[in-house]
Each structure stands twice: as structure tokens, then as C-alpha cells.
Scaffold this active site. Structure first.
Site, PDB file in Angstrom:
ATOM      1  N   HIS A  36     -30.218  17.711 -28.327  1.00 15.37           N
ATOM      2  CA  HIS A  36     -30.391  18.711 -27.282  1.00 15.37           C
ATOM      3  C   HIS A  36     -29.525  19.928 -27.586  1.00 15.37           C
ATOM      4  O   HIS A  36     -28.327  19.801 -27.860  1.00 15.37           O
ATOM      5  CB  HIS A  36     -30.015  18.120 -25.925  1.00 15.37           C
ATOM      6  CG  HIS A  36     -29.858  19.139 -24.857  1.00 15.37           C
ATOM      7  ND1 HIS A  36     -30.839  20.063 -24.563  1.00 15.37           N
ATOM      8  CD2 HIS A  36     -28.818  19.426 -24.030  1.00 15.37           C
ATOM      9  CE1 HIS A  36     -30.413  20.854 -23.597  1.00 15.37           C
ATOM     10  NE2 HIS A  36     -29.185  20.489 -23.254  1.00 15.37           N
ATOM     11  N   ASN A  48     -29.925  27.258 -24.289  1.00 12.67           N
ATOM     12  CA  ASN A  48     -30.215  25.921 -23.778  1.00 12.67           C
ATOM     13  C   ASN A  48     -31.474  26.011 -22.928  1.00 12.67           C
ATOM     14  O   ASN A  48     -31.453  26.535 -21.813  1.00 12.67           O
ATOM     15  CB  ASN A  48     -29.030  25.419 -22.954  1.00 12.67           C
ATOM     16  CG  ASN A  48     -29.254  24.043 -22.370  1.00 12.67           C
ATOM     17  OD1 ASN A  48     -30.364  23.526 -22.337  1.00 12.67           O
ATOM     18  ND2 ASN A  48     -28.185  23.426 -21.885  1.00 12.67           N
ATOM     19  N   CYS A  87     -31.975  17.772 -19.013  1.00 16.81           N
ATOM     20  CA  CYS A  87     -32.021  18.036 -20.447  1.00 16.81           C
ATOM     21  C   CYS A  87     -32.456  16.831 -21.282  1.00 16.81           C
ATOM     22  O   CYS A  87     -32.782  16.988 -22.457  1.00 16.81           O
ATOM     23  CB  CYS A  87     -30.666  18.544 -20.933  1.00 16.81           C
ATOM     24  SG  CYS A  87     -30.151  20.088 -20.140  1.00 16.81           S
TER      25      CYS A  87
END
Length: 333
Positions: free
Chosen positions: A254, A284, A112
Site C-alpha cells: 500500500h 496515497n 487502505c
């Protein structure tokens, strides 16, 4: 005057198929309320059978090139943890399909945090004079590595790709990348992982265990580390470039979990209006998370020319990183 990497193009791509919380609830022991309360996510996009990370990366790259009004770059950096194949890297294929010829192209794997790592790499190559223009893409298809029966990971992750174009420029013009902060801690490697498929597992005579090919995450310690490391990295970078948190117009972290975003905001003393969030619509999306959030914020007028922007990420490895820039006047599609 010193040379700078300047943001001049922005794009993104999502698979056509949308999976709502209600659809997941029909398959798994979960509910829309359970998912929204714990994550803030209402839906996510997932790839169709046969659709791969490179397909999304090509679409996002083409969108970013159109935004920059360019058909060429001399560097492609692709952040992904779900490459089309274990070998070779996916970036050369993406560059080829975009008609970019024989430019250098390579993958960066930092889960990520991948986009921030890739952005730092491309920016450094521009400021060093190795490249004049770079296409930086974050793309992942985590739906392909999730356990179909795991309600937690299935609820969190979505597929997508986001991209930016950088060019060589001056630090006092609109759009310069002003600084970076990166870090890692390999002692937490098992917190976010896919245990099978690599040389560690393949070099042993034992077959992989049940579920070892699927992604796993230890949620509680990951939550704590994500908040701590993104907050520390952000503050370190802000101190380095001389900005206070109050002077930042937008923070694009993020997009993992709305509670993480809010906790990072609290740690930095931010107001709600400073925090960009689009995870309710896309979930996500791993390496695509930050550039997709930038694209959506720009398209909706939330990011405006002259805004001071901080981006920060946390991912497997463990890895974390932050970057800062002054937002330019971009064309979005």
C-alpha cells in the site's frame, strides 16, 4: 486439478486535476521539501466539483475490461471508503454504468486494505464456483473528506481508482492468485477514522463536533502498526506458500508513505529493487493504491510475466492483508 482465480485484466483511472506540493504550499503552512521528506509524495490527483468515486471506478473498470478483452463479468466487488452515498452501495451503479446487467455487485469497506479484501473475496467466489469472472475495483476520493486546513492529510492523500479482472483457471497457468492472509484489530478503530456520519453519531441528540465530518489519523501509532502488520502478514503468507523474501521479484505494498515502504522492506530483508513505488506521482489513493501501483509497474515494464509478486496493505479498522501471485502477460492501456 483444483480451480484457481487468474488475473487477466488490469486498469486504472485518475482525475485530470493535479495538485502539486507547491500548490499546497501556497495555501497551507507547508513546503515541497517538508512533504517530500516526510512522505515521498510530490503530487496527487483530486476530483473536480461534482466528480464522484463511481466515476473513477467506472473508468478504471472499463480500462481493466479492455485489458482483459472482455465486455462481461458475473461479479463486481468495489473496495471503497468514500462511496457516492451512505446508502445504497456504489458497486451496483458501477456495474450498471459498465453495461454488466444484473450481476451481483457489492462494496467492501476496509479503507487502505480494501483492495486486498475485495481481491480475496472475488477469488474465493471464483474458486468456490460461484462466479466465473469478476471485476475487482479499488476506488476512493479522499479529497472529499479531508479538512481543507489540515496540511498533513491534504499532503498525503490523492484520488484514484484501480481495477483487475479475474477469471476461473488452473493454478499452474500464468496469473494465478496463490494465497491470502487477512487480519484486523478493532481496538485501533479510533486511529484512522471519520467520527461523524454513522449510526453512532446520528443516534445521539448532540450535533457533531467541529471537524467530526473530516478524516483524522493518529500518524505515529499508525506508522508503527502499518510496518508491523504488513511485515507480519507478508511473512505469514510467504511461509504458507513456500516463498522466501529473496524469491519475490516485486513487492507492491500500500502506497502510504515512502518511509513505511522502506521500513517494511527492511523488516522482510528486501532489496530496494524489489519494492514498487508510485506514490511520488499519485500520493496515497487508499483502496486504489495497490491496483494503481500494479498498473504503473506493468506499464513501465517493472512487472514482467513470470514474476513472483507479493501485495500487502494496511488500513483503518484496523485492517491488514496480503496476497501472492505469479504475474501473467497482460495488455495494459
Amino acid at each position: 486439478m483444483s480451480r484457481a482465480a487468474v488475473l487477466c485484466g488490469l486498469g486504472g483511472a485518475l482525475p485530470e486535476r493535479v495538485v502539486s506540493n507547491e500548490e499546497l504550499a501556497r495555501r497551507l503552512d507547508t513546503s515541497d521539501r517538508w512533504i517530500r521528506t516526510r512522505t515521498g509524495i510530490g503530487r496527487r490527483h483530486v476530483v473536480a466539483p461534482g466528480e464522484a468515486t463511481s466515476d473513477l471506478a467506472v473508468a478504471a473498470g472499463r480500462d481493466a475490461l479492455a485489458s482483459a478483452r472482455r465486455t462481461d463479468v458475473d461479479l463486481v466487488v468495489l473496495a471503497t471508503s468514500t462511496p457516492d452515498r451512505p446508502c445504497p452501495a456504489t458497486a451496483p451503479d458501477v456495474a450498471h454504468r459498465l453495461g454488466l446487467g444484473t450481476v451481483p455487485a457489492f462494496d467492501v469497506s476496509a479503507v487502505c486494505t480494501g483492495f486486498v479484501y475485495a481481491l480475496t473475496t472475488a477469488s474465493s467466489m471464483i474458486t468456490a464456483g460461484v462466479a466465473e469472472r469478476a471485476l475487482v475495483i479499488g476506488a476512493d476520493t479522499f479529497s472529499t473528506i479531508l479538512d481543507p486546513a489540515d496540511r498533513t492529510t491534504r499532503a498525503i492523500f490523492g484520488d484514484g481508482a484501480g481495477a483487475v479482472v479475474l477469471r476461473a483457471g488452473e493454478p499452474d497457468e500464468p496469473g494465478p492468485l496463490l494465497g491470502f492472509d487477512l487480519g484486523s484489530d478493532g481496538s485501533g478503530a479510533d486511529l484512522i477514522t471519520v467520527r461523524a456520519g454513522g449510526s453512532r453519531q446520528r443516534s445521539t441528540p448532540e450535533p457533531p463536533g467541529t471537524g467530526d465530518h473530516f478524516f483524522t489519523m493518529d500518524g505515529r501509532p499508525v506508522f508503527t502498526r502499518a510496518v508491523l502488520d504488513m511485515s507480519r502478514s507478508s511473512q505469514t503468507l510467504l511461509d504458507r506458500i513456500g516463498w522466501s523474501p529473496a524469491e519475490v521479484d516485486k513487492v507492491v505494498a500500500h502506497q502510504a508513505n515512502i518511509r513505511i515502504l522502506n521500513a517494511v522492506g527492511e523488516q522482510l530483508g528486501l532489496e530496494e529493487k524489489q519494492i514498487v513505488a508510485n506514490l511520488d506521482r499519485v500520493g496515497n489513493t487508499v483502496a486504489a493504491s495497490i491496483p494503481l501501483a500494479l498498473r504503473d509497474a506493468a506499464a513501465e515494464g517493472e512487472l514482467r510475466p513470470g514474476h513472483r509478486v507479493l501485495v500487502t496493505g494496511f488500513g483503518g479498522g484496523l485492517t491488514w492483508g496480503s496476497a501472492a501471485l505469479v504475474w501473467p502477460d497482460l495488455e495494459t492501456h
